[in-house]
Design an enzyme around this catalytic site. Structure first.
Site, PDB file in Angstrom:
ATOM      1  N   LYS A   1       0.815  -1.225   0.000  1.00 56.39           N
ATOM      2  CA  LYS A   1       0.000   0.000   0.000  1.00 56.39           C
ATOM      3  C   LYS A   1       0.846   1.272   0.000  1.00 56.39           C
ATOM      4  CE  LYS A   1      -4.182  -1.911   0.310  1.00 56.39           C
ATOM      5  NZ  LYS A   1      -5.209  -1.740  -0.728  1.00 56.39           N
TER       6      LYS A   1
ATOM      7  N   GLU B   1      -9.588   6.078   3.306  1.00 60.64           N
ATOM      8  CA  GLU B   1     -10.413   4.992   3.845  1.00 60.64           C
ATOM      9  C   GLU B   1      -9.484   3.808   4.062  1.00 60.64           C
ATOM     10  OE1 GLU B   1      -9.891   5.325   0.633  1.00 60.64           O
ATOM     11  OE2 GLU B   1      -9.249   3.260   0.288  1.00 60.64           O
TER      12      GLU B   1
ATOM     13  N   SER C   1       1.585  -9.741  -1.030  1.00 58.81           N
ATOM     14  CA  SER C   1       1.218  -8.332  -0.848  1.00 58.81           C
ATOM     15  C   SER C   1       1.475  -7.776   0.551  1.00 58.81           C
ATOM     16  CB  SER C   1      -0.247  -8.131  -1.222  1.00 58.81           C
ATOM     17  OG  SER C   1      -1.076  -8.963  -0.436  1.00 58.81           O
TER      18      SER C   1
HETATM   19  C1  LIG Z   1      -1.755  -7.104   2.555  1.00 56.24           C
HETATM   20  C2  LIG Z   1      -2.896  -6.735   1.683  1.00 56.24           C
HETATM   21  N1  LIG Z   1      -3.056  -7.363   0.503  1.00 56.24           N
HETATM   22  C3  LIG Z   1      -4.087  -7.061  -0.318  1.00 56.24           C
HETATM   23  C4  LIG Z   1      -5.035  -6.113   0.027  1.00 56.24           C
HETATM   24  C5  LIG Z   1      -6.168  -5.854  -0.908  1.00 56.24           C
HETATM   25  O1  LIG Z   1      -6.109  -4.627  -1.552  1.00 56.24           O
HETATM   26  P1  LIG Z   1      -5.739  -4.506  -3.091  1.00 56.24           P
HETATM   27  O2  LIG Z   1      -6.623  -5.445  -3.824  1.00 56.24           O
HETATM   28  O3  LIG Z   1      -5.986  -3.090  -3.417  1.00 56.24           O
HETATM   29  O4  LIG Z   1      -4.296  -4.882  -3.249  1.00 56.24           O
HETATM   30  C6  LIG Z   1      -4.908  -5.424   1.241  1.00 56.24           C
HETATM   31  C7  LIG Z   1      -5.895  -4.405   1.620  1.00 56.24           C
HETATM   32  O5  LIG Z   1      -5.887  -3.844   2.655  1.00 56.24           O
HETATM   33  C8  LIG Z   1      -3.814  -5.744   2.086  1.00 56.24           C
HETATM   34  O6  LIG Z   1      -3.654  -5.138   3.267  1.00 56.24           O
END
Ligand SMILES: Cc1ncc(COP(=O)(O)O)c(C=O)c1O
Length: 393
Positions: A89, A111, A377
């Site tokens: 993020k 948000e 992620s």
């Molecule tokens: C670690 C992590 N992966 C994925 C997501 C999902 O968001 P996005 O689809 O925008 O990557 C989040 C959302 O808070 C997250 O914290």
């Protein structure tokens, strides 16, 4: 045909800017300037320097040997969990805070669902000395308590959203309401590739650093820039957009998007937008959306706070509809098991969102010499109590 946004912010049939008139000046100010600002040499220099020295990029591309062996294919993990603040993020919030400064804004709103975007926003606001207000659903405030504490320590004000399912969608509604009331001094840092144009495109461009690095790193390790598949979990879709970005128009690379099936797609408690969604408008964007026959938004559910959003970014809606992307839904149980498995096999505790992407290998089989890159992620520190309660550890 390109899978990138066109100049009006459409991905095929999806995207655009469907906004109330009162929001128009804010969105138009951003739309008319974002590409020029991003192109400025001084902007790029500052952005890249912060990504390197503050965020800790490039993040490693790690060959997960034991995990690969278990599933009989070659699996690499793109370690976004090692970014400062623990998830992808922050790539976007660093970009957007620099954008906000150039637009002359001195108040930031955001948000958050899992709290990762809230933490990443509070972090860059502290870095720049700018006021920060984060809207968060009441349910998410409870289940992601460590991130709420972090935001407070970083000096942000966390405002609970008490309507609807009291999760991400409702927090987004509150943030939009705030922006309408504070059009002049405030920039809204949206945390995913959702919202009205230019947000999906702008956020995707900030996250594109992920696939830019994968290309270089895979070339070093495998003497090829292209994996056979790139896999990511999809909430709104920003980590996926970043991991796919430089591969979108390359048909040699398979794109796999993983959504949250919650307690099962047909259980009435899920967030599997591609499987269940119909065309509709949410938060200013035309996209696929979970809704009743008369167009009421269905409350989403997932054990992971970052995936329970009833829509999906327009890029992903188009990847689904066009068939360019392969969409897989993963239940809470399968995701939790995969998270525990990665911890045991590789010594990496993933965020529960990420665990969904790791869970595809039980059913989706790959060839032995396929190269599969999973975008890891985020890290699981924020989810420890959920893992511990779930498994009775
Ligand atoms: C670690 C992590 N992966 C994925 C997501 C999902 O968001 P996005 O689809 O925008 O990557 C989040 C959302 O808070 C997250 O914290």
């Amino acid at each position: 045909m390109s899978y990138q946004a066109n100049e009006k912010g459409y991905y095929g049939d999806f995207g655009g800017a469907f906004i109330p008139e009162m929001l128009y000046p804010n969105v138009e100010e951003l739309r008319s300037q974002y590409l020029d600002i991003m192109k400025e040499e001084s902007f790029q220099k500052e952005f890249k320097a912060l990504l390197r020295d503050y965020v800790g990029r490039p993040t490693p591309l790690y060959y997960a040997e034991r995990f690969s062996k278990k599933y009989g294919t070659k699996i690499y993990l793109k370690r976004e969990d090692l970014c400062h603040t623990g998830a992808h993020k922050v790539n976007n919030t660093v970009g957007q805070i620099l954008m906000a400064k150039r637009l002359g804004k001195d108040r930031i709103i955001a948000e958050t669902g899992a709290g990762q975007h809230g933490v990443a926003t509070a972090t860059v606001c502290a870095l720049m000395g700018i006021e920060c207000i984060v809207y968060m659903g009441e349910i998410d405030i409870e289940r992601q308590a460590p991130n709420v504490a972090r935001m407070k320590m970083l000096g942000a004000t966390v405002v609970p959203a008490k309507s609807g399912s009291r999760t991400l969608k409702d927090a987004t509604n509150e943030a939009i309401r705030d922006w309408i009331n504070n059009p002049l001094d405030t920039h809204y840092i949206i945390g995913s590739v959702v919202g009205p144009h230019p947000y999906p495109d702008m956020v995707a461009r900030f996250q594109a650093i992920i696939s830019e690095e994968i290309k270089i790193q895979l070339k070093e390790k495998e003497n090829r820039e292209n994996p056979d598949y790139v896999v990511a979990c999809v909430g709104g879709g920003s980590n996926a957009a970043g991991a796919y970005f430089h591969y979108l128009d390359n048909p040699d690379v398979g794109i796999i998007a993983v959504e949250a099936a919650g307690k099962g797609i047909q259980s009435g408690e899920s967030a599997a937008t591609s499987a269940l969604g119909k065309e509709g408008i949410i938060h200013g964007s035309k996209t696929l959306l979970m809704q009743t026959d008369d167009g009421q938004i269905t409350e989403p559910y997932s054990i992971s706070a970052g995936l329970d959003y009833p829509g999906v970014g327009p890029m992903h809606a188009n990847l689904f509809r066009s068939g360019r992307g392969e969409f897989i839904s993963i239940t809470d149980k399968a995701a939790m098991d995969a998270g525990l498995e990665l911890a045991k096999l590789e010594g990496i505790i993933p965020a529960i969102e990420t665990s969904h992407a790791l869970a595809i290998f039980e059913d989706r089989k790959f060839k032995k010499d396929d190269i599969v890159v999973i975008n890891l992620s985020g890290r699981g520190d924020k989810d420890l109590s959920t893992y511990i309660d779930y498994f009775g550890l």
